[in-house]
Design a protein around this motif. Structure first.
Motif, PDB file in Angstrom:
ATOM      1  N   VAL A 141       0.852  -1.199   0.000  1.00  0.00           N
ATOM      2  CA  VAL A 141       0.000   0.000   0.000  1.00  0.00           C
ATOM      3  C   VAL A 141       0.885   1.245   0.000  1.00  0.00           C
ATOM      4  CG1 VAL A 141      -1.577   1.401   1.378  1.00  0.00           C
ATOM      5  CG2 VAL A 141      -1.993  -1.025   1.114  1.00  0.00           C
ATOM      6  N   ALA A 142       1.903   1.222   0.896  1.00  0.00           N
ATOM      7  CA  ALA A 142       2.799   2.375   0.992  1.00  0.00           C
ATOM      8  C   ALA A 142       3.540   2.580  -0.318  1.00  0.00           C
ATOM      9  CB  ALA A 142       3.788   2.182   2.141  1.00  0.00           C
ATOM     10  N   PHE A 143       3.956   1.465  -0.958  1.00  0.00           N
ATOM     11  CA  PHE A 143       4.672   1.626  -2.221  1.00  0.00           C
ATOM     12  C   PHE A 143       3.765   2.183  -3.317  1.00  0.00           C
ATOM     13  CE2 PHE A 143       5.598   0.177  -6.485  1.00  0.00           C
ATOM     14  CZ  PHE A 143       6.734   0.936  -6.707  1.00  0.00           C
ATOM     15  N   GLY A 144       2.578   1.602  -3.459  1.00  0.00           N
ATOM     16  CA  GLY A 144       1.658   2.068  -4.505  1.00  0.00           C
ATOM     17  C   GLY A 144       1.362   3.550  -4.344  1.00  0.00           C
ATOM     18  N   ALA A 145       1.137   3.966  -3.083  1.00  0.00           N
ATOM     19  CA  ALA A 145       0.846   5.371  -2.818  1.00  0.00           C
ATOM     20  C   ALA A 145       2.060   6.241  -3.110  1.00  0.00           C
ATOM     21  CB  ALA A 145       0.417   5.538  -1.356  1.00  0.00           C
ATOM     22  N   ALA A 146       3.244   5.769  -2.712  1.00  0.00           N
ATOM     23  CA  ALA A 146       4.462   6.547  -2.933  1.00  0.00           C
ATOM     24  C   ALA A 146       4.738   6.716  -4.431  1.00  0.00           C
ATOM     25  CB  ALA A 146       5.654   5.857  -2.264  1.00  0.00           C
ATOM     26  N   VAL A 191      -0.676   4.457 -12.295  1.00  0.00           N
ATOM     27  CA  VAL A 191      -1.086   3.252 -11.588  1.00  0.00           C
ATOM     28  C   VAL A 191      -0.491   2.023 -12.278  1.00  0.00           C
ATOM     29  CG1 VAL A 191      -3.066   1.824 -10.918  1.00  0.00           C
ATOM     30  CG2 VAL A 191      -3.205   4.308 -10.715  1.00  0.00           C
ATOM     31  N   LEU A 192      -0.513   2.038 -13.628  1.00  0.00           N
ATOM     32  CA  LEU A 192       0.039   0.912 -14.391  1.00  0.00           C
ATOM     33  C   LEU A 192       1.530   0.735 -14.115  1.00  0.00           C
ATOM     34  CD1 LEU A 192      -0.188  -1.271 -16.646  1.00  0.00           C
ATOM     35  CD2 LEU A 192       0.318   0.539 -18.297  1.00  0.00           C
ATOM     36  N   GLN A 193       2.254   1.863 -14.149  1.00  0.00           N
ATOM     37  CA  GLN A 193       3.709   1.781 -13.894  1.00  0.00           C
ATOM     38  C   GLN A 193       3.997   1.291 -12.481  1.00  0.00           C
ATOM     39  OE1 GLN A 193       4.460   5.867 -14.947  1.00  0.00           O
ATOM     40  NE2 GLN A 193       5.394   5.333 -16.905  1.00  0.00           N
ATOM     41  N   SER A 194       3.204   1.752 -11.520  1.00  0.00           N
ATOM     42  CA  SER A 194       3.390   1.310 -10.135  1.00  0.00           C
ATOM     43  C   SER A 194       3.201  -0.197 -10.032  1.00  0.00           C
ATOM     44  CB  SER A 194       2.389   2.002  -9.203  1.00  0.00           C
ATOM     45  OG  SER A 194       2.331   3.377  -9.473  1.00  0.00           O
ATOM     46  N   CYS A 195       2.143  -0.687 -10.670  1.00  0.00           N
ATOM     47  CA  CYS A 195       1.842  -2.122 -10.603  1.00  0.00           C
ATOM     48  C   CYS A 195       2.897  -2.940 -11.342  1.00  0.00           C
ATOM     49  CB  CYS A 195       0.453  -2.414 -11.172  1.00  0.00           C
ATOM     50  SG  CYS A 195      -0.857  -1.806 -10.107  1.00  0.00           S
ATOM     51  N   LEU A 223       1.881 -12.315  -4.138  1.00  0.00           N
ATOM     52  CA  LEU A 223       0.434 -12.113  -4.258  1.00  0.00           C
ATOM     53  C   LEU A 223      -0.013 -10.860  -3.500  1.00  0.00           C
ATOM     54  CD1 LEU A 223      -2.389 -13.318  -5.062  1.00  0.00           C
ATOM     55  CD2 LEU A 223      -2.399 -14.372  -2.795  1.00  0.00           C
ATOM     56  N   PHE A 224       0.316 -10.803  -2.210  1.00  0.00           N
ATOM     57  CA  PHE A 224      -0.176  -9.691  -1.386  1.00  0.00           C
ATOM     58  C   PHE A 224       0.477  -8.365  -1.776  1.00  0.00           C
ATOM     59  CE2 PHE A 224      -1.190 -13.236   1.600  1.00  0.00           C
ATOM     60  CZ  PHE A 224      -2.559 -13.050   1.576  1.00  0.00           C
ATOM     61  N   TRP A 225       1.769  -8.403  -2.081  1.00  0.00           N
ATOM     62  CA  TRP A 225       2.502  -7.177  -2.452  1.00  0.00           C
ATOM     63  C   TRP A 225       1.852  -6.527  -3.676  1.00  0.00           C
ATOM     64  CZ3 TRP A 225       5.847  -3.854  -0.518  1.00  0.00           C
ATOM     65  CH2 TRP A 225       6.624  -3.050  -1.371  1.00  0.00           C
ATOM     66  N   ASN A 226       1.479  -7.353  -4.658  1.00  0.00           N
ATOM     67  CA  ASN A 226       0.891  -6.804  -5.876  1.00  0.00           C
ATOM     68  C   ASN A 226      -0.532  -6.316  -5.662  1.00  0.00           C
ATOM     69  OD1 ASN A 226       2.775  -6.933  -8.303  1.00  0.00           O
ATOM     70  ND2 ASN A 226       3.116  -8.905  -7.323  1.00  0.00           N
ATOM     71  N   LEU A 227      -1.318  -7.066  -4.901  1.00  0.00           N
ATOM     72  CA  LEU A 227      -2.685  -6.618  -4.610  1.00  0.00           C
ATOM     73  C   LEU A 227      -2.662  -5.290  -3.853  1.00  0.00           C
ATOM     74  CD1 LEU A 227      -4.477  -9.922  -3.513  1.00  0.00           C
ATOM     75  CD2 LEU A 227      -4.836  -8.607  -5.619  1.00  0.00           C
ATOM     76  N   LEU A 271      -1.647  -2.214  -5.951  1.00  0.00           N
ATOM     77  CA  LEU A 271      -2.772  -1.692  -6.734  1.00  0.00           C
ATOM     78  C   LEU A 271      -3.682  -0.853  -5.845  1.00  0.00           C
ATOM     79  CD1 LEU A 271      -4.425  -1.602  -9.372  1.00  0.00           C
ATOM     80  CD2 LEU A 271      -5.553  -3.706  -8.629  1.00  0.00           C
ATOM     81  N   ALA A 272      -3.992  -1.369  -4.651  1.00  0.00           N
ATOM     82  CA  ALA A 272      -4.868  -0.638  -3.731  1.00  0.00           C
ATOM     83  C   ALA A 272      -4.257   0.712  -3.360  1.00  0.00           C
ATOM     84  CB  ALA A 272      -5.110  -1.470  -2.470  1.00  0.00           C
ATOM     85  N   GLY A 273      -2.958   0.720  -3.047  1.00  0.00           N
ATOM     86  CA  GLY A 273      -2.294   1.957  -2.648  1.00  0.00           C
ATOM     87  C   GLY A 273      -2.245   2.964  -3.783  1.00  0.00           C
TER      88      GLY A 273
END
Lengths: 103, 222
Positions: free
Chosen positions: B24-29, B37-41, B137-141, B144-146
């Motif tokens: 979550v922290a990474f996606g948000a950062a 969002v695509l690049q983050s994922c 699994l969890f890191w990627n989900l 995306l959420a973040g």
């Protein structure tokens, strides 16, 4: 800018995988030298500390002390209190947002 | 894979979920630093190494070039290579399985695997695969959420996201500071990076501290 982002995404990913795969493929002796092991433990410490500093008190090429520093202070306090990682990040975000919005 | 012993399964799952949630922290950062969002994922799917991902996002987001972002991230990725050296003789896999094993060779999969040593080789292998896939699994989900969450928030400063990023780095480095050398290096590196920021092109103040690490490594002979 957007090109740099894509190059960053792809370049980082390719090298990250190459490093991981190389580790699974090279003979163990090559990398088990004590000096290499020691430096390998120290490099993340230097880079991560530099990232903490740059992200906290610089903007572009100037040194700026602002709300982020309050957030960092909260994170340090949380770490001293042995808080888990999510609490550390959250307390920094909440403190920084509070200072940003209130002052 | 046959029956998995339950303590190994429990260790793997708890590590996977806890660590994955940092996504979550990474996606948000990533989004706060201008990545889509695509690049983050994609970073989470393809780079799959937390510190490297935070680094490339942080360096390029702060105005650094793609090269300095990649270089910083890659220096942080070297340790995964060393984990691979440790894991290869334990896993004994070839071909496609080795590709998969390499991709999920990270702090957590290696750490859980090595911590299962007293339970035998089978448990070490299971710990590696379960934790590797679990974190993946969890890191990627959570990434995306973040990323989606940060996108919906708008001004990153108003939500404290700009302070969450250095706090995340601090949270990553803190447990590594075990002795005086580590702590001194951390402080010197931070001062060096701040002091050189007005003079060096963005990114170099960060990657330049790798030299400090080499110097510290040569200095301390133990």
């Amino acid at each position: 800018m957007s090109n740099a982002l894509w190059i960053g995404v792809i370049g980082t990913s390719v090298i990250a995988f190459a490093l991981k795969f190389a580790g699974h493929s090279v003979p163990e002796k090559l990398l088990s030298h004590p000096l290499i092991k020691r430096i390998n433990l120290l490099i993340p410490i230097a880079l991560l500390s530099a990232l903490v500093a740059v992200q906290s008190v610089t903007t572009k090429s100037s040194i700026v002390f602002d709300h982020r520093l309050a957030g960092l202070g909260a994170a340090i306090l949380a770490l001293f209190l042995k808080a888990p990682f999510p609490i550390v990040v959250l307390s920094a975000a909440i403190t920084s947002a509070a200072v940003y919005n209130l002052f | 894979m046959s029956r998995v012993s339950s303590p190994t399964f429990r260790d793997s799952l708890s590590v996977s979920f806890t660590v994955g949630a940092y996504g979550v922290a990474f996606g948000a950062a990533a989004v706060a630093n201008g990545f889509s969002v695509l690049q983050s994922c994609l970073l989470s799917l393809l780079t799959f190494s937390g510190a490297s991902q935070f680094a490339v996002v942080g360096v390029i987001g702060a105005g650094g070039s793609a090269i300095s972002g990649i270089a910083t991230a890659s220096l942080l990725g070297i340790r995964n290579g060393l984990y691979g050296v440790l894991m290869a003789p334990i896993l004994q896999v070839r071909g496609f399985k080795r590709f998969v094993a390499a991709h999920i060779t990270i702090d957590e999969s290696t750490g859980v695997s090595l911590s299962q040593e007293s339970r035998g080789l089978k448990a070490m292998r299971e710990g590696f695969w379960l934790t590797g896939f679990g974190v993946f699994l969890f890191w990627n989900l959570f990434t995306l959420a973040g990323a989606l969450g940060a996108k919906a928030m708008g001004d990153p400063s108003a939500w404290g996201l700009d302070a969450a990023v250095p706090a995340a780095f601090l949270g990553l480095v803190w447990p590594r500071l075990k002795n005086t050398t580590d702590k001194t290096l951390a402080i010197v590196a931070a001062i060096f990076a701040i002091a050189t920021t007005p003079f060096l092109p963005a990114g170099l103040p960060i990657i330049g501290t790798a030299l400090l690490a080499v110097i510290a490594g040569l200095w301390v002979k133990k």
